[in-house]
Write an enzyme that holds these catalytic residues in place. Structure first.
Site, PDB file in Angstrom:
ATOM      1  N   ASP A 315       0.865  -1.169   0.000  1.00 54.72           N
ATOM      2  CA  ASP A 315       0.000   0.000   0.000  1.00 54.72           C
ATOM      3  C   ASP A 315       0.910   1.229   0.000  1.00 54.72           C
ATOM      4  O   ASP A 315       2.125   1.140   0.143  1.00 54.72           O
ATOM      5  CB  ASP A 315      -0.967  -0.024   1.188  1.00 54.72           C
ATOM      6  CG  ASP A 315      -2.177   0.892   0.954  1.00 54.72           C
ATOM      7  OD1 ASP A 315      -2.165   1.653  -0.022  1.00 54.72           O
ATOM      8  OD2 ASP A 315      -3.115   0.857   1.763  1.00 54.72           O
TER       9      ASP A 315
HETATM   10  C1  BGC Z   1      -5.004   3.258   0.345  1.00 57.85           C
HETATM   11  C2  BGC Z   1      -5.260   2.157  -0.655  1.00 57.85           C
HETATM   12  C3  BGC Z   1      -5.294   2.734  -2.043  1.00 57.85           C
HETATM   13  C4  BGC Z   1      -3.989   3.452  -2.309  1.00 57.85           C
HETATM   14  C5  BGC Z   1      -3.918   4.055  -3.687  1.00 57.85           C
HETATM   15  C6  BGC Z   1      -3.790   4.071  -0.031  1.00 57.85           C
HETATM   16  O1  BGC Z   1      -3.666   5.188   0.777  1.00 57.85           O
HETATM   17  O2  BGC Z   1      -4.849   2.694   1.619  1.00 57.85           O
HETATM   18  O3  BGC Z   1      -6.452   1.508  -0.354  1.00 57.85           O
HETATM   19  O4  BGC Z   1      -5.521   1.716  -2.962  1.00 57.85           O
HETATM   20  O5  BGC Z   1      -3.844   4.485  -1.368  1.00 57.85           O
HETATM   21  O6  BGC Z   1      -4.742   5.121  -3.828  1.00 57.85           O
END
Ligand code: BGC
Length: 769
Positions: A315
């Protein structure tokens, strides 16, 4: 990475891979060759730098430009939605793309940018297409003019598995038309804490419901993962983020292996077994080990136990958070090493990865073979998606596919089916137009695009139905007066509240639209959504006062709640006349709400998450253990405000005659459970019939009941249907004292009814021999 870019430019003495080798195209360029052969062929041609580049992702250049102008490095450290790379220019990013040193971009919001980046990328030596990723959580809603469906919590409240599949399929089509190939959904975390701002992007609190919806969503996105209509799903976040201490995003999760296996793992396992070909790890540490460096999770459970063959992605900068948050690595390079050795395949996101990981290989700290494993997994998905043959889309296709009449119809139907009627005193709803001629509409969510929910950007106004717009269309003859409370619950104006109260005195009926604010373009002003957690579940700002004072006028009040999380609306539950919990209903939310208020649609949804009376009640999920309320709380109650599975309709249903085809069954057998459901009112409707199981005596403590099946049943006024379920051994199985899944002999209660509430359930006993 700057260093590497120069280096790579020198090494790559431009070998044109389109040129034939002995008159033949390279195997990897042959669409008829098997994927494994294509992967092996391509891998054999790649430099170490190209391989490490395939494991890396960057944010799109438009996103980068916007944020490099607006953000400071200090903001960058904690912000998980916006990014830029200090010291890097757009020219650098373009050059790396041309060099084939980038595998994937995220936060690319237009077809033009997606095609532009792909075109740069196609100048690279090997022409390995980019995988463009985006958070298409409820439709590709971050992109302008794409269809915006209800968020997952609303979808879950419709208990409609086929709808989940259909929405995912349509979203996949829209994404590919936008030249986007990878959605960071389904979020299959089991939401057990309303304080957590991300409940809205989950399918709620029940592992069985979450599993079915996650699985259907995965299948819908991916199809067979072999066509130009398919996108890659990303099953996330593995695991425990929805059960963090204090309910805050990214905080530690301390949970037993039993609870992981009983509650949090099943939806992940289901989506992975449905073919989910990428998995995103969770921000948090799990029992002390950051998920991003957790070998047990990635290599042990995911690949070892469940046979996952896709790739794992980090993530947002979460490998880096092993340094500044978890303090389990001294520097990013060490964190990258730990993460890759634990099973990580792709880095979200940033340029630092390249130099560090190449150096780790050169220093012998990670073998090139280990890098090859990850690159193989990533390339296999790119081949399967047909990206080598179809790297672009075009404006004509986009304009035909996005927000098409068919997709809009689905979004409207999904919205209608996602809105839960919680209260309807004296049958106020559906509203009688001849009686309520002058109607006040007010509240922060009365006329705002916020109704679409988190993970959507602003859309053109003509595509979004706010509640006010929906009402005006549904009842053109009604005199609606609107007192605007602004969008910002934290900064409401007392004068505006006073004005609404005055207006309420002169109206026949009042519709108050309250809840949370979650639009991403005002990242720091939201009260719900990602990274927006709360320490209580009450309405923010003057909203409660607004409701109370309008109620005190003595006129009937309808409360419409727009929120991704359950809210403890105790005053409203006791005093307003009717409550609709509309969750985050997407672009047609306001229209669907108005149709329900005026009776064109009969509500059918049921809560996919318990609504607690306070933050102190966050653990009152319905499938708690029996001893949870041995000693009830003093000065309060253990009963939640509204339980899981609860929701009213404009008609009434009677359940009768629950019967099992046999009272006894073998430990590997199955029985049928039948119940008759009659629509006893005078309106047609859809009833969500729920089947729960309770293990009466077990060698390990079990929940008081667990959802094991459900049906959406259409019933005409007066009609009776027999609903049949199969209770098979797998629905009774659980992890015994040695953590082996078994069916234990003994008695099980089979419970069927309209909600999880004990008084609502018919009961029969099944004995397993
Ligand atoms: C979130 C994810 C997301 C990613 C990309 C992160 O901050 O936790 O769920 O897919 O950002 O936007």
């Amino acid at each position: 990475m700057k260093k590497l870019f120069l280096l790579a430019a020198a090494i790559v003495t431009i070998v044109d891979m389109n040129a034939t080798t002995n008159g033949k195209k390279p195997v990897y360029k042959d669409p008829k060759a098997p994927v494994e052969a294509r992967v092996s062929d391509l891998l054999g041609r790649m430099t170490l730098e190209e391989k490490v580049g395939q494991m890396n992702q960057l944010v799109g250049i438009e996103h980068f430009k916007q944020n490099s102008a607006a953000m400071t490095a200090a903001e960058l450290a904690t912000n998980t939605a916006n990014a830029f790379y200090p010291g890097v220019t757009v020219a650098d990013m373009e050059a790396w793309t041309r060099q084939g040193l980038v595998s994937s971009f995220l936060h690319v919001l237009t077809l033009e940018e997606a095609n532009y980046l792909q075109k740069l990328n196609m100048q690279s030596r090997l022409q390995i297409p980019l995988l463009i990723g985006i958070d298409a959580i409820h439709g590709n809603a971050k992109c302008r003019d794409n269809t915006v469906y209800p968020t997952n919590i609303g979808l879950a409240s419709s208990f409609d598995v086929e709808m989940a599949y259909k929405i995912a399929r349509q979203t996949a089509r829209e994404m590919r038309a936008m030249n986007m190939h990878w959605t960071f959904n389904p979020n299959v975390e089991v939401a057990r804490d309303g304080r957590w701002g991300r409940c809205g992007e989950t399918f709620g609190e029940d592992p069985y419901l979450v599993s079915l919806l996650g699985e259907a969503t995965t299948r819908g996105y991916q199809g067979n993962l072999d066509g130009t209509d398919d996108v890659l799903a990303c099953v996330k976040h593995f695991v425990g983020g929805s059960y963090s201490i204090n309910g805050t995003n990214g905080a530690p999760c301390d949970v037993s292996e039993r609870t992981l296996r009983e509650v949090f793992f099943p939806p992940f396992e289901a989506s992975v077994k449905a073919g989910g070909a990428s998995v995103m790890m969770s921000h948090n540490e799990l029992n002390g080990i950051p998920c991003h460096t957790n070998k047990w999770l990635m290599d042990g459970v995911l690949r070892g136990e469940w046979g996952f063959k896709g790739f794992v992605v980090s993530d947002w900068m979460d490998i880096e958070h092993c340094v500044d948050q978890h303090h389990t690595a001294r520097d990013n390079k060490e964190a990258f090493r730990q993460s890759i050795l634990a099973g990580m395949d792709m880095h979200m996101h940033g340029p630092e990865w390249m130099d560090a990981v190449v150096a780790l290989v050169k220093e012998g700290k990670i073998s090139e073979q280990r890098i090859d494993e990850s690159v193989r997994r990533i390339l296999a998905v790119k081949f399967r998606l047909g990206l080598f043959e179809h790297p672009y889309s075009d404006a004509k296709t986009r304009d035909k596919v996005i927000n098409s009449p068919e997709h809009k119809a689905t979004a409207l139907e999904a919205a209608r089916n996602s809105i839960v009627l919680l209260k309807n005193d004296g049958g106020l709803l559906p509203l009688d137009k001849s009686k309520y001629k002058k109607v006040l509409v007010t509240g922060i969510n009365a006329n705002d695009q916020n109704i679409m929910g988190d993970w959507s950007e602003l859309q053109s106004d003509d595509k979004v139905w706010t509640v006010l717009r929906g009402l005006r269309e549904a009842a053109p003859e009604t005199d609606f007066s609107f007192v605007d409370q602004g969008w910002d619950p934290r900064n409401m104006s007392q004068a505006k509240v006073d004005e609404a109260v005055e207006a309420a005195r002169n109206s026949d009926l009042n519709i108050v639209c309250c809840g949370e604010y979650m639009m991403r373009f005002r990242w720091n002003d939201r009260t719900s959504g990602e990274d927006t957690d709360r320490d209580n579940l009450d309405l923010v700002g003057l909203q409660e006062q607004l409701i109370r004072r309008i109620c005190e006028t003595g006129k009937p009040v309808v409360l419409v709640i727009i929120s991704g999380r359950p809210l403890s609306v105790n005053y409203a539950a006791a005093h307003v006349t009717a409550i609709l919990n509309a969750w985050e209903a997407g672009q047609f939310g306001g229209r669907a709400i108005a149709e329900i208020l005026y009776g064109q649609v009969n509500p059918s949804a049921k809560l996919a998450m318990t609504m607690p009376r306070s933050a102190g009640q966050i653990s009152t999920w319905y499938n708690h253990k029996a001893s949870a309320f041995f000693h009830p709380v003093v000065c309060g109650t253990s009963e939640p405000l509204y339980p899981f599975g609860y929701g009213l309709s404009y008609t009434t249903y009677k359940y009768a005659g629950l019967q099992l085809s046999a009272g006894r069954m073998a430990a590997d057998g199955s029985v049928k459970a039948q119940v008759t459901v009659t629509n006893t009112g005078n309106r047609d409707g859809v009833e969500i019939v729920q089947l729960y199981v309770h293990d009466c005596v077990s060698s390990v403590a079990r929940p008081v009941k667990e959802l094991k099946d459900f049906r959406r049943v259409e019933l005409k006024a007066g009609e009776t249907k027999t609903v049949e379920f199969t209770v098979s051994a797998d629905k009774l199985a659980y992890y015994d004292i040695d953590m082996k899944k078994i069916v234990e002999p003994g008695d099980f209660e089979i419970l069927v009814g309209p909600s999880s509430r004990d008084n609502d359930l018919q009961k029969a006993v099944l004995t397993v021999e």
